[in-house]
Design a protein around this motif. Structure first.
Motif, PDB file in Angstrom:
ATOM      1  N   ILE A  40       0.833  -1.209   0.000  1.00  0.00           N
ATOM      2  CA  ILE A  40       0.000   0.000   0.000  1.00  0.00           C
ATOM      3  C   ILE A  40       0.865   1.257   0.000  1.00  0.00           C
ATOM      4  O   ILE A  40       0.460   2.307  -0.512  1.00  0.00           O
ATOM      5  CB  ILE A  40      -0.970  -0.004   1.203  1.00  0.00           C
ATOM      6  N   MET A  41       2.076   1.172   0.548  1.00  0.00           N
ATOM      7  CA  MET A  41       2.949   2.338   0.517  1.00  0.00           C
ATOM      8  C   MET A  41       3.396   2.661  -0.896  1.00  0.00           C
ATOM      9  O   MET A  41       3.670   3.821  -1.223  1.00  0.00           O
ATOM     10  CB  MET A  41       4.168   2.122   1.419  1.00  0.00           C
ATOM     11  N   THR A  42       3.473   1.648  -1.772  1.00  0.00           N
ATOM     12  CA  THR A  42       3.777   1.898  -3.177  1.00  0.00           C
ATOM     13  C   THR A  42       2.725   2.808  -3.790  1.00  0.00           C
ATOM     14  O   THR A  42       3.033   3.739  -4.548  1.00  0.00           O
ATOM     15  CB  THR A  42       3.823   0.562  -3.949  1.00  0.00           C
ATOM     16  N   VAL A  43       1.457   2.533  -3.466  1.00  0.00           N
ATOM     17  CA  VAL A  43       0.345   3.326  -3.993  1.00  0.00           C
ATOM     18  C   VAL A  43       0.304   4.696  -3.322  1.00  0.00           C
ATOM     19  O   VAL A  43       0.152   5.726  -3.982  1.00  0.00           O
ATOM     20  CB  VAL A  43      -0.985   2.579  -3.771  1.00  0.00           C
ATOM     21  N   ILE A  44       0.438   4.710  -2.007  1.00  0.00           N
ATOM     22  CA  ILE A  44       0.301   5.957  -1.248  1.00  0.00           C
ATOM     23  C   ILE A  44       1.390   6.969  -1.630  1.00  0.00           C
ATOM     24  O   ILE A  44       1.130   8.170  -1.732  1.00  0.00           O
ATOM     25  CB  ILE A  44       0.335   5.662   0.264  1.00  0.00           C
ATOM     26  N   LEU A  45       2.613   6.484  -1.885  1.00  0.00           N
ATOM     27  CA  LEU A  45       3.704   7.391  -2.220  1.00  0.00           C
ATOM     28  C   LEU A  45       3.506   8.064  -3.587  1.00  0.00           C
ATOM     29  O   LEU A  45       4.174   9.058  -3.881  1.00  0.00           O
ATOM     30  CB  LEU A  45       5.042   6.648  -2.201  1.00  0.00           C
ATOM     31  N   SER A  46       2.594   7.531  -4.401  1.00  0.00           N
ATOM     32  CA  SER A  46       2.292   8.168  -5.685  1.00  0.00           C
ATOM     33  C   SER A  46       1.001   8.985  -5.624  1.00  0.00           C
ATOM     34  O   SER A  46       0.579   9.551  -6.636  1.00  0.00           O
ATOM     35  CB  SER A  46       2.186   7.110  -6.797  1.00  0.00           C
ATOM     36  N   PHE A  68       3.925 -16.349  -0.828  1.00  0.00           N
ATOM     37  CA  PHE A  68       2.557 -16.301  -1.341  1.00  0.00           C
ATOM     38  C   PHE A  68       1.710 -15.347  -0.510  1.00  0.00           C
ATOM     39  O   PHE A  68       0.943 -14.541  -1.046  1.00  0.00           O
ATOM     40  CB  PHE A  68       1.938 -17.703  -1.324  1.00  0.00           C
ATOM     41  N   GLY A  69       1.846 -15.431   0.816  1.00  0.00           N
ATOM     42  CA  GLY A  69       1.090 -14.519   1.670  1.00  0.00           C
ATOM     43  C   GLY A  69       1.484 -13.078   1.432  1.00  0.00           C
ATOM     44  O   GLY A  69       0.626 -12.187   1.365  1.00  0.00           O
ATOM     45  N   TYR A  70       2.786 -12.841   1.295  1.00  0.00           N
ATOM     46  CA  TYR A  70       3.267 -11.481   1.053  1.00  0.00           C
ATOM     47  C   TYR A  70       2.719 -10.946  -0.272  1.00  0.00           C
ATOM     48  O   TYR A  70       2.249  -9.809  -0.355  1.00  0.00           O
ATOM     49  CB  TYR A  70       4.800 -11.484   1.022  1.00  0.00           C
ATOM     50  N   GLN A  71       2.769 -11.776  -1.320  1.00  0.00           N
ATOM     51  CA  GLN A  71       2.272 -11.331  -2.630  1.00  0.00           C
ATOM     52  C   GLN A  71       0.762 -11.147  -2.621  1.00  0.00           C
ATOM     53  O   GLN A  71       0.239 -10.253  -3.292  1.00  0.00           O
ATOM     54  CB  GLN A  71       2.658 -12.338  -3.705  1.00  0.00           C
ATOM     55  N   LEU A  72       0.046 -11.990  -1.859  1.00  0.00           N
ATOM     56  CA  LEU A  72      -1.394 -11.818  -1.734  1.00  0.00           C
ATOM     57  C   LEU A  72      -1.706 -10.468  -1.102  1.00  0.00           C
ATOM     58  O   LEU A  72      -2.623  -9.755  -1.529  1.00  0.00           O
ATOM     59  CB  LEU A  72      -1.990 -12.948  -0.898  1.00  0.00           C
ATOM     60  N   GLY A  73      -0.923 -10.113  -0.094  1.00  0.00           N
ATOM     61  CA  GLY A  73      -1.113  -8.812   0.551  1.00  0.00           C
ATOM     62  C   GLY A  73      -0.858  -7.656  -0.392  1.00  0.00           C
ATOM     63  O   GLY A  73      -1.623  -6.682  -0.427  1.00  0.00           O
ATOM     64  N   THR A  74       0.227  -7.749  -1.175  1.00  0.00           N
ATOM     65  CA  THR A  74       0.514  -6.661  -2.119  1.00  0.00           C
ATOM     66  C   THR A  74      -0.540  -6.582  -3.208  1.00  0.00           C
ATOM     67  O   THR A  74      -0.892  -5.484  -3.653  1.00  0.00           O
ATOM     68  CB  THR A  74       1.905  -6.846  -2.760  1.00  0.00           C
ATOM     69  N   LEU A  75      -1.060  -7.738  -3.636  1.00  0.00           N
ATOM     70  CA  LEU A  75      -2.120  -7.734  -4.654  1.00  0.00           C
ATOM     71  C   LEU A  75      -3.354  -7.001  -4.143  1.00  0.00           C
ATOM     72  O   LEU A  75      -3.920  -6.130  -4.837  1.00  0.00           O
ATOM     73  CB  LEU A  75      -2.476  -9.174  -5.040  1.00  0.00           C
ATOM     74  N   ILE A  76      -3.790  -7.343  -2.932  1.00  0.00           N
ATOM     75  CA  ILE A  76      -4.954  -6.674  -2.344  1.00  0.00           C
ATOM     76  C   ILE A  76      -4.675  -5.179  -2.187  1.00  0.00           C
ATOM     77  O   ILE A  76      -5.523  -4.334  -2.486  1.00  0.00           O
ATOM     78  CB  ILE A  76      -5.308  -7.303  -0.982  1.00  0.00           C
TER      79      ILE A  76
END
Length: 528
Positions: A35-41, A168-176
């Motif tokens: 979510i920080m990837t999105v928020i920083l933009s 997998f859990g980490y990528q699932l979190g980033t996908l959401i």
């Protein structure tokens, strides 16, 4: 081995179902990073906190920051980050003291508190405090999760279980996170609502795992280490994990290894001092730090954390293009993690790392050549190829150095120091992540299109180091790992040096079995 047997091994079906549920703990971590990837933009977020390239790096990396001092030149804001210390000392100590499961619950609660601090109306300084609290929980969750999975997984599939759960859990979190952020990016009113709502969405994920975790059983290896005078606790837990009874041969054989190794290793010092007590243990610690450094050495965190900004810089800056590309990449990465599940215990940890770094190096070579040739994004075909290369790097990471390295670092240490040793091993991950991610926005802005040559060079160095340095740990039980690092096999030596009747008394005693059976009945009745 068929598809069903791969994902749900007959003798470990209960453990498999339980361990797959652990993806919700790493999902919480992945959402926070994504979510920080999105928020920083987000233009409203950057305006609210007056975010420039320096602040962007601080906000992104502060959860992983170690004991260094970050100074913001214009405002002389000094931030002493303690998250690195948390990873080194708090995470492992907490997991040893209260157990793997309670360490997870406490750490997730800390992350939730950190998220709340970040989303309430505040100043830049308070935002950093929230990121620090989140990071404290983040590091502890990562340690407890990988320890729990490594200690509960069967040896023949340990790499795939640890890798699948963590990545997998980490990528699932980033996908959401990416798609939640993408959806919220269309809401510009009320002002600053988009990034706040996007951030707070992760709290239900953490709460969900905390609830689920009360149906879990504690690691049998931790139980034996914590309560050596009550081995029946370990036996009851092990029988449940292996989908059997306390009298089943496969359960008793593994229990016998645990007891024999434990009896032999009583002579060794535990805790942090035990990590430096012998040359062999110091060698293992060096391997652990090195393995975790490999995860971030190639610069994947910078490419992930600033993905939306990178895509914009490559010319994909119309409307919400960068965020959409990010979301598509996250969906592909979630699926590609399963490559690790099917290959790591077949081909080994070392082989996957060699293949991964070779592919990433080639993709970054092409990317660097294109960005250098077309620094102004004047060629549309080149821009498409650049995105494709970034996709290849991200996808390769998800089945190679992303999931493989925590599997190595969580399995190479003996039980009496594993929790603390794994925490110290994260020093390698933290240093590499900080060294590349915190200065990346400014470095990329000043160097421009040629900045990717650095990442190419680092991946080549990592590839060469794996070929000549890293040992293979595939198929070796946790209790027999000593021999790989120049020591004696703890199980064999335990059987030689410990009185046989004592081992038999503990491992096969009817009294221990009856107590374990009684414990299992009580736990079953409590759950019902």
């Amino acid at each position: 081995m068929g598809l069903l047997e791969r994902f749900l091994p007959p003798n470990d079906r209960y453990a498999a179902l339980m361990l797959y549920g652990m993806v919700f703990s790493t999902c919480f971590n992945g959402y926070d990073a994504g979510i920080m990837t999105v928020i920083l933009s987000d233009k409203q977020f950057t305006a609210y906190y007056n975010v420039d390239t320096t602040r962007s790096g601080v906000i992104a990396t502060i959860p992983w920051a170690s004991t260094g001092t970050l100074i913001e030149p214009n405002h002389q804001f000094v931030c002493l980050s303690y998250t690195g210390l948390a990873q080194l000392f708090v995470g492992g100590t907490l997991a040893a003291w209260v157990g793997r499961l309670w360490a997870l619950r406490i750490s997730i609660c800390l992350m939730c508190i950190g998220v709340v601090i970040q989303v309430v109306p505040n100043t830049y300084a308070v935002l950093i405090v929230g990121r620090l609290v989140t990071g404290l929980g983040f590091g502890c969750v990562y340690i407890a999760t990988n320890l729990y999975v490594a200690e509960c997984a069967p040896r023949s599939l340990r790499g795939s279980f640890v890798g699948t759960v963590s990545q997998f859990g980490y990528q699932l979190g980033t996908l959401i996170a990416f798609w939640a952020g993408y959806g919220m990016s269309f809401h510009s009113s009320p002002y600053n609502i988009a990034w706040r709502v996007s951030n707070v969405i992760q709290i239900p994920i953490g709460v969900m795992f905390i609830i689920i975790s009360f149906w879990y059983i504690e690691s049998p290896r931790w139980l034996l280490e914590k309560y050596p005078d009550n081995p029946e606790l370990c036996l009851a837990s092990l029988a449940k994990l292996r989908s059997g009874t306390i009298t089943d041969e496969h359960v008793r054989l593994e229990f016998h290894e645990l007891i024999t190794s434990h009896e032999y290793r009583k002579r060794y010092q535990g805790g942090y001092m035990g990590l430096f007590a012998s040359a062999g243990m110091r060698k293992r610690l060096a391997y652990g730090v090195y393995a975790m450094a490999l995860q971030q050495f190639g610069g994947i965190a910078a490419l992930t954390m600033y993905a939306a900004l990178i895509y914009e810089s490559l010319g994909w800056n119309q409307g919400h293009q960068a965020l959409a590309i990010n979301g598509i990449q996250a969906a592909l990465q979630l699926c590609i993690v399963l490559v690790n599940t099917f290959t790591v215990d077949r081909f080994g940890r070392r082989s996957l790392l060699i293949a991964g770094f070779a592919i990433q190096s080639m993709a970054l070579l092409i990317l660097s050549s294109l960005t250098t040739s077309y620094p102004d994004n004047t060629n549309r075909s080149a821009a498409i190829a650049e995105v494709a290369m970034l996709f290849i790097v991200g996808l390769t990471y998800c089945w190679s150095n992303g999931p493989v390295t925590p599997a190595i670092a969580s399995e190479i240490f003996p039980q009496e120091v594993r929790d603390k040793a794994f925490g110290l091993s994260l020093l390698g991950q933290t240093v590499c992540l900080l060294a590349l991610t915190q200065p990346w926005p400014r470095f990329n802005a000043e160097v421009g299109a040629k900045s990717y040559w650095l990442l190419f060079a680092l991946n080549v160095v990592a590839l060469i180091s794996v070929i000549f340095i890293l040992p293979e740990t595939k198929g070796i039980s946790l209790e027999r790992m000593d021999k790989l690092f120049g020591g004696l096999d703890a199980v064999d030596e335990g059987e030689k040096e410990t009185a046989a009747n004592k081992i038999e008394e503990i491992a096969y005693s009817e009294a221990v079995g009856e107590k374990a059976q009684s414990i299992a009945h009580v736990e079953e009745n409590q759950k019902q």
